[in-house]
Motif scaffolding. Structure first.
Motif, PDB file in Angstrom:
ATOM      1  N   TYR A  79       0.836  -1.208   0.000  1.00 42.13           N
ATOM      2  CA  TYR A  79       0.000   0.000   0.000  1.00 42.13           C
ATOM      3  C   TYR A  79       0.868   1.254   0.000  1.00 42.13           C
ATOM      4  N   TRP A  85       2.731   1.756  -3.219  1.00 44.63           N
ATOM      5  CA  TRP A  85       1.842   2.226  -4.282  1.00 44.63           C
ATOM      6  C   TRP A  85       1.608   3.734  -4.143  1.00 44.63           C
ATOM      7  N   VAL A  86       1.308   4.183  -2.933  1.00 47.35           N
ATOM      8  CA  VAL A  86       1.046   5.613  -2.714  1.00 47.35           C
ATOM      9  C   VAL A  86       2.281   6.438  -3.081  1.00 47.35           C
ATOM     10  N   TRP A 134       1.618   8.872  -6.226  1.00 46.73           N
ATOM     11  CA  TRP A 134       1.529  10.294  -5.913  1.00 46.73           C
ATOM     12  C   TRP A 134       2.746  11.058  -6.438  1.00 46.73           C
ATOM     13  N   VAL A 183       0.298  10.561   5.234  1.00 46.21           N
ATOM     14  CA  VAL A 183      -0.659   9.656   4.586  1.00 46.21           C
ATOM     15  C   VAL A 183      -1.235   8.729   5.665  1.00 46.21           C
ATOM     16  N   PRO A 184      -2.552   8.687   5.808  1.00 43.31           N
ATOM     17  CA  PRO A 184      -3.134   7.745   6.771  1.00 43.31           C
ATOM     18  C   PRO A 184      -3.107   6.340   6.181  1.00 43.31           C
ATOM     19  N   GLY A 185      -3.312   5.384   7.032  1.00 34.95           N
ATOM     20  CA  GLY A 185      -3.368   4.002   6.568  1.00 34.95           C
ATOM     21  C   GLY A 185      -4.298   3.219   7.463  1.00 34.95           C
ATOM     22  N   PRO A 186      -4.446   1.947   7.180  1.00 34.09           N
ATOM     23  CA  PRO A 186      -5.315   1.135   8.039  1.00 34.09           C
ATOM     24  C   PRO A 186      -4.739   1.066   9.454  1.00 34.09           C
ATOM     25  N   GLY A 202      -5.363  12.936   1.913  1.00 34.08           N
ATOM     26  CA  GLY A 202      -6.069  11.773   1.394  1.00 34.08           C
ATOM     27  C   GLY A 202      -5.790  11.515  -0.073  1.00 34.08           C
ATOM     28  N   TYR A 226     -12.975  -3.812   6.609  1.00 32.42           N
ATOM     29  CA  TYR A 226     -12.042  -3.154   7.539  1.00 32.42           C
ATOM     30  C   TYR A 226     -12.800  -2.319   8.578  1.00 32.42           C
ATOM     31  N   GLY A 249      -8.018   5.412   7.434  1.00 33.61           N
ATOM     32  CA  GLY A 249      -8.088   4.204   6.614  1.00 33.61           C
ATOM     33  C   GLY A 249      -7.196   4.379   5.411  1.00 33.61           C
ATOM     34  N   PRO A 250      -7.157   3.371   4.560  1.00 40.10           N
ATOM     35  CA  PRO A 250      -6.322   3.505   3.359  1.00 40.10           C
ATOM     36  C   PRO A 250      -6.847   4.642   2.484  1.00 40.10           C
ATOM     37  N   VAL A 251      -5.946   5.408   1.896  1.00 43.64           N
ATOM     38  CA  VAL A 251      -6.384   6.488   1.005  1.00 43.64           C
ATOM     39  C   VAL A 251      -6.991   5.905  -0.267  1.00 43.64           C
TER      40      VAL A 251
END
Lengths: 386, 386
Positions: A141, A144-145, A149, A269-272, A294, B141, B271-273
């Motif tokens: 994840y 990928w970001v 980005w 960047v937020p994540g799970p 986001g 999730y 959460g995931p973007v």
């Protein structure tokens, strides 16, 4: 490209960079005061320059390899970029001034560089560059970001700055290169070294279209403390730092902290919450001085939305006239800048116009109040007091 | 359990709840001024009570079903909880007072309830309850977080409040029930109805160990505006609201906004973007008045960490003596409370002690400065001015 700079200055700064392990605040101040040539001569000559300079140079003062270091860099197609060069990133380094609480917090004495890109206008107003950093142990994840980005950032005209490490850093450079953009890698070792070894080809790619940058001479090996020192340069070369992924107590968060100390936006960047690789990011957000993003558009929004409010570059004379904001923190200087003009401004105005975060703005207002530089004005506003 | 309350008061409030669609600020104020029995009598008698009360009651003033409504609730094992009852959630409703910018922002005239749990001490100091809300269209999730964290909350002694909807709400109730905890479902329809139909068994479970709550009489159908009105009660019954998942412009964010207007912490799960179901959460975080939480322990930390700083319940007399904080926003009242004592407090102190967020604290300080209630004190501190 460095033809404008006297070879004596280049030799002097190459000497100072080699003789004093960065960051070297005492040697930096000496070079500012006497000029690099005289500072280098006095150090080389064994003059007693006080305990601070002594502590920084005594181990290596007799080891003058400046000519060899310059030759080695040139043999690689590199060069030494110095503050006397018009191509020096003046704006990027300006926020190192006036950080009295942080003695080690000084601009580099010079930068060894390799590649065709210019760093002269990095971190100047107008969203020129973004640092994209994160853990070596990145998730799919996060990778990928970082890659996706970074491609969007170069599409928007930005330079992507990172540290060439495994994980997030590597993906950031790759995303920028894949989108035919400019990317800058700041290393904790010589610009000749492929570190990590598996990034040899990547570093070649960066060196042929972008720029590889280091404070350390050709041949210097990466060492743990050099990564920490290097991180401040990644932050300095960008209008803001994006932290893509970081675990609990991750070193990657340090670059973000460096950006914060320079008064630059820290974007996260937020994540799970179920991912260990995002724990550090969420901790940083909870500390209150980072902004969640986001998508790539949020990042562009948050990077100095009002460009002309960035701290102006410092005077190039050795001693600049005192300013009312001397000695204030980076955010306080920025907020003071945003209070330009006659109309009072509210906290949200200041957040928008300074490009820094609400909590940092509030702290800056406290500081400016204490310094007598701002006054409450009207219902919810603030103005300069002078 | 309501033996202490006169049947005439119950009949009067049942009448008022039926005759005026909640929220009914004019009828609420009339009931406060005259008492519910006299207010009900005047409305029932057709007295001219001015245009505001008229607008709220004219459609249904001749339709007195109070006895039938009470009987129907009792037949289900339910009852009408009223402010005159010692079991009324006084603290939970206190923050509705003093919201002058929000005319509709009033406590309910009564609550129809079914189940053994008490709401009397919800939202009182000490982390008694947490609202767990989010989208109907939740991801795996989000559902996992809602269920798992809700179980942790009841393990920590909290009551879990939610809205019994599909998706996040349902999982929050299920997590609380699975951990043998108390959970409260606030409905936008009568306490007799299974809405959504697939949650019939879940609502039975909540009714047998927790509490099903509604402003609407038995038989009332859910309607779109009732969900919005209901959301303010979910927020009011909890020390803070946790938004687990919400898409772009999701209705779920409204409950979080209600919590914010009440001066209660708004906590947001990142959460995931890459997930559309987290886009609303990240938007809310970017607005600056919500705090990110990375685990259940963060939520517990953030819910009124210093319990005694919550706004005290209002006087029960019809007219309470004026207080300096009358007319201020919830956050301003909270920050004023946190400034109790002699030592000046810094912004970080106030964030910690008020349990609200940096940006809200900064806004509250602006408001208190404008009201002349605080002064800058010392290097970076603030004190009460009186």
């Amino acid at each position: 490209m460095t033809g404008a700079v006297d070879e004596a200055v280049l030799l002097a700064r190459a000497f100072l960079l080699r003789v004093a392990e960065p960051p070297a605040p005492a040697v930096s101040h000496l070079a500012e005061l006497l000029g690099p040539v005289e500072a280098a001569e006095r150090i080389r000559g064994g003059a007693d320059l006080g305990p601070h300079v002594g502590a920084e140079v005594d181990a290596r003062r007799h080891d003058d390899r400046s000519a060899a270091d310059l030759a080695a860099a040139r043999a690689l197609g590199g060069r030494l970029l110095v503050p006397e060069d018009p191509a020096w990133p003046t704006a990027a380094m300006a926020d190192f001034a006036g950080q009295p609480g942080h003695a080690d917090w000084v601009a580099p004495l010079g930068l060894w560089v390799r590649g065709p890109a210019s760093v002269a206008d990095l971190a100047t107003p107008g969203r020129r560059s973004v640092a994209v950093v994160g853990s070596r142990a990145a998730s799919g994840y996060g990778k990928w970001v970082a890659r996706d980005w970074s491609a969007s950032f170069v599409d928007a005209g930005l330079v992507v700055v990172s540290g060439a490490a495994l994980g997030i850093d590597g993906e950031a450079h790759r995303g920028a290169l894949a989108a035919k953009g400019t990317t800058v890698a700041v290393l904790a070792c010589g610009i000749d070294r492929a570190y990590p070894a598996s990034h040899g080809r990547l570093l070649e790619g960066i060196g042929s279209s972008g720029l590889v940058v280091s404070e350390y001479p050709v041949g210097a090996v990466p060492a743990r403390h050099r990564f920490l020192v290097r991180n401040r340069l990644i932050a300095a070369l960008a209008n803001g730092t994006l932290l893509v992924e970081s675990g609990h107590r991750s070193g990657a968060a340090r670059t973000a902290l460096a950006a914060q100390e320079l008064g630059r936006p820290v974007l996260v960047v937020p994540g799970p919450v179920t991912s260990a690789q995002s724990v550090g990011n969420h901790e940083l957000l909870r500390k209150g001085y980072a902004t969640v993003v986001g998508n790539a558009a949020h990042v562009l929004q948050d990077l100095a939305p009002v460009g002309d409010l960035l701290t102006p570059p410092p005077e190039r004379e050795h001693r600049s006239p005192p300013r009312p904001t001397d000695g204030l923190s980076g955010p306080a200087v920025r907020v003071h800048g945003a209070l330009r003009g006659h109309a009072p401004k509210t906290l949200p105005d200041l957040v928008r116009e300074s490009g820094i975060l609400p909590r940092a703005v509030a702290g800056a207002l406290d500081e400016l109040l204490a310094a007598g530089l701002v006054v409450p004005d009207g219902e919810r506003g603030w103005s300069r007091s002078v």
